[in-house]
Design an enzyme around this catalytic site. Sequence first.
Site, short mmCIF file in Angstrom:
data_model
loop_
_atom_site.label_atom_id
_atom_site.label_comp_id
_atom_site.label_asym_id
_atom_site.label_seq_id
_atom_site.Cartn_x
_atom_site.Cartn_y
_atom_site.Cartn_z
CE1 TYR A 143 -8.32 -10.53 7.07
CE2 TYR A 143 -7.53 -9.83 4.99
CZ TYR A 143 -7.58 -10.94 6.09
OH TYR A 143 -6.50 -11.74 6.04
NE ARG A 187 0.26 -11.04 -6.70
CZ ARG A 187 1.18 -10.89 -6.03
NH1 ARG A 187 2.23 -10.15 -6.46
NH2 ARG A 187 1.28 -11.53 -4.79
NE ARG A 200 -10.44 -16.59 6.80
CZ ARG A 200 -10.22 -15.31 7.04
NH1 ARG A 200 -11.34 -14.65 7.12
NH2 ARG A 200 -9.32 -14.78 7.57
CG PHE A 260 12.48 -1.22 3.66
CD1 PHE A 260 12.78 -2.88 3.59
CD2 PHE A 260 11.66 -0.77 4.54
CE1 PHE A 260 12.18 -3.64 4.01
CE2 PHE A 260 10.77 -1.97 5.33
CZ PHE A 260 11.03 -3.13 4.98
C1 D9A Z 1 5.87 -5.50 4.10
CL1 D9A Z 1 7.81 -6.14 7.45
C2 D9A Z 1 5.11 -6.82 4.16
N1 D9A Z 1 4.23 -7.16 3.00
C3 D9A Z 1 4.58 -6.79 1.78
C4 D9A Z 1 6.09 -6.29 1.61
O1 D9A Z 1 6.36 -4.94 1.76
C5 D9A Z 1 5.61 -4.49 3.08
C6 D9A Z 1 5.22 -7.66 5.23
C7 D9A Z 1 5.83 -7.15 6.19
C8 D9A Z 1 6.93 -6.15 6.29
C9 D9A Z 1 7.01 -5.31 5.38
C10 D9A Z 1 6.17 -3.44 3.32
C11 D9A Z 1 7.52 -2.75 2.93
C12 D9A Z 1 8.23 -1.40 3.22
C13 D9A Z 1 7.17 -0.31 4.13
C14 D9A Z 1 5.72 -0.75 4.31
C15 D9A Z 1 5.59 -2.12 4.25
O2 D9A Z 1 5.10 0.16 5.15
C16 D9A Z 1 5.67 1.27 5.47
O3 D9A Z 1 4.37 -2.73 4.52
C17 D9A Z 1 3.18 -2.07 4.54
O4 D9A Z 1 3.90 -7.02 0.88
C18 D9A Z 1 3.08 -7.74 3.22
C19 D9A Z 1 1.67 -6.60 3.58
C20 D9A Z 1 1.32 -6.08 2.21
C21 D9A Z 1 0.51 -7.67 3.94
C22 D9A Z 1 2.19 -5.57 4.62
C23 D9A Z 1 6.61 -6.48 0.02
C24 D9A Z 1 6.74 -7.93 -0.26
N2 D9A Z 1 6.79 -8.17 -1.52
C25 D9A Z 1 6.70 -9.73 -1.99
C26 D9A Z 1 6.47 -9.90 -3.21
C27 D9A Z 1 4.88 -10.42 -3.52
O5 D9A Z 1 4.58 -10.74 -4.72
O6 D9A Z 1 4.30 -10.57 -2.61
O7 D9A Z 1 6.74 -8.79 0.54
C28 D9A Z 1 8.23 -10.42 -2.15
O8 D9A Z 1 9.15 -9.59 -2.59
O9 D9A Z 1 8.43 -11.63 -1.78
#
Ligand code: D9A
Length: 430
Positions: A143, A187, A200, A260
């Site tokens: 998933y 978290r 879910r 990034f």
């Molecule tokens: C990311 Cl294009 C995410 N996700 C994140 C953010 O980082 C990854 C969603 C869409 C994109 C990128 C990310 C950043 C840099 C390199 C990456 C990467 O891979 C090489 O993704 C793997 O969380 C969501 C997924 C984990 C589902 C992929 C970071 C982010 N942070 C949030 C903090 C929070 O509390 O959620 O979104 C924010 O700053 O608002």
Amino acid sequence: MRPSRSHLSLTGPFCYTMLHKVSRSFALVIQQLDTDLRNAVCIFYLVLRALDTVEDDTSIPTEVKVPILLAFHSHVYDRDWHFACGTNDYKVLMDQFHLVSTAFLELGKGYQKAIEDITQKMGAGMAKFICKEVETIDDYDEYCHYVAGLVGLGLSKLFYASGKEDMAAEDLSNSMGLFLQKANIIRDYLEDINEIPKSRMFWPREIWSKYVNKLEDLKYEENSVKAVECLNDMVTNALTHAEDCFKYISALKNPAIFRFCAIPQVMAIGTLALCYNNIEVFRGVVKMRRGLTAKVIDRTNKMSDVYGAFYDFSCMLKSKINKNDPNATKTLSRINAIQKTCIDSGVLNRRLEILHNPKWAKLQFNHDCPTFHYTGHHFLVSLRQPINKLVIGGILELLSVSMGEAYVLIEVAFLCLYAVFLLDSVYPIF
Ligand code: D9A
């Protein structure tokens, strides 16, 4: 290479405004990428958010939802496609989706293909899990692969398409997503379980069933001990991905892409360290404080910063391991493996010298208090916390003082630290 444009015509402002609304601090990090790639990542992010919105909307019947998920990759090419769902900012995103499509169609072909390919795979994966519970650890990894690992893979493709990076290995890109996603899933336990209508859950049965009969039992006070053991098991599981993340990040060449990618990973290890052995995960919101987040964003620039941050956060996590925890040995060995990688990188020598200098070995206060606190007369300092030892050792080293003078200086130093701490809680940016 294509000439770079500073703005996407017409739709650019919408996409960046939307990005800020749905992602807070992450938007700041995206903004630091170069124009061409920044636009591609912004659109990719919004397409994924839209797909997520469809997946999350429990009011859409399965027979309507599944075909949308499966065909989403073709909807991005269709300026007239529209589907109303979601709430608040996500509703606006769905209502104005034609602006995202328009911007998408302005991207280079290489970027479009990468986004299309990932959207297709993710949509299919989400559709597969609509009626499927996360039972085993393999399901959990599968998933997370669909919703996060594929994002890592998609970004690797976008970086490659920009001409700024080599193509990363698939399994390393996958781990980048899994590490972030697992930290979020851990978290957000309480937020997810309390959601109405019921959302879910993604904690795998194979893990939680060792501790409770029903996943929601973890939030009841009488199960506190079991809940924390289960939480620690989940954190231990997430730690397995850290080393792939080092490999991925250390291979990056472009400084903006490096930041990034590295910043979210540092935040993730910080979140895991904060959540580990912390019953608050089942009681309220556990988030890294704004000040700490600002520092991570400010101070993650080179590979040594990443090793340093992982080392510090894993020291913090290690200091929280309780030897009666059923997974204590496993957790410890994973933490040691992470720390070994950080140490073997050779960039932490200076801080290790201070930390393990026998001269300061006697500086042990025998209580487990928070990092430091003020009793009214004295500052109590926990020198079990490596970070304190590092700070104090560093100051003493700098002033080249004797052991006798050290204790006086510690009082003074902590008065200053306490002031900084107070200031930090009022004005986090400082
Ligand atoms: C990311 Cl294009 C995410 N996700 C994140 C953010 O980082 C990854 C969603 C869409 C994109 C990128 C990310 C950043 C840099 C390199 C990456 C990467 O891979 C090489 O993704 C793997 O969380 C969501 C997924 C984990 C589902 C992929 C970071 C982010 N942070 C949030 C903090 C929070 O509390 O959620 O979104 C924010 O700053 O608002």
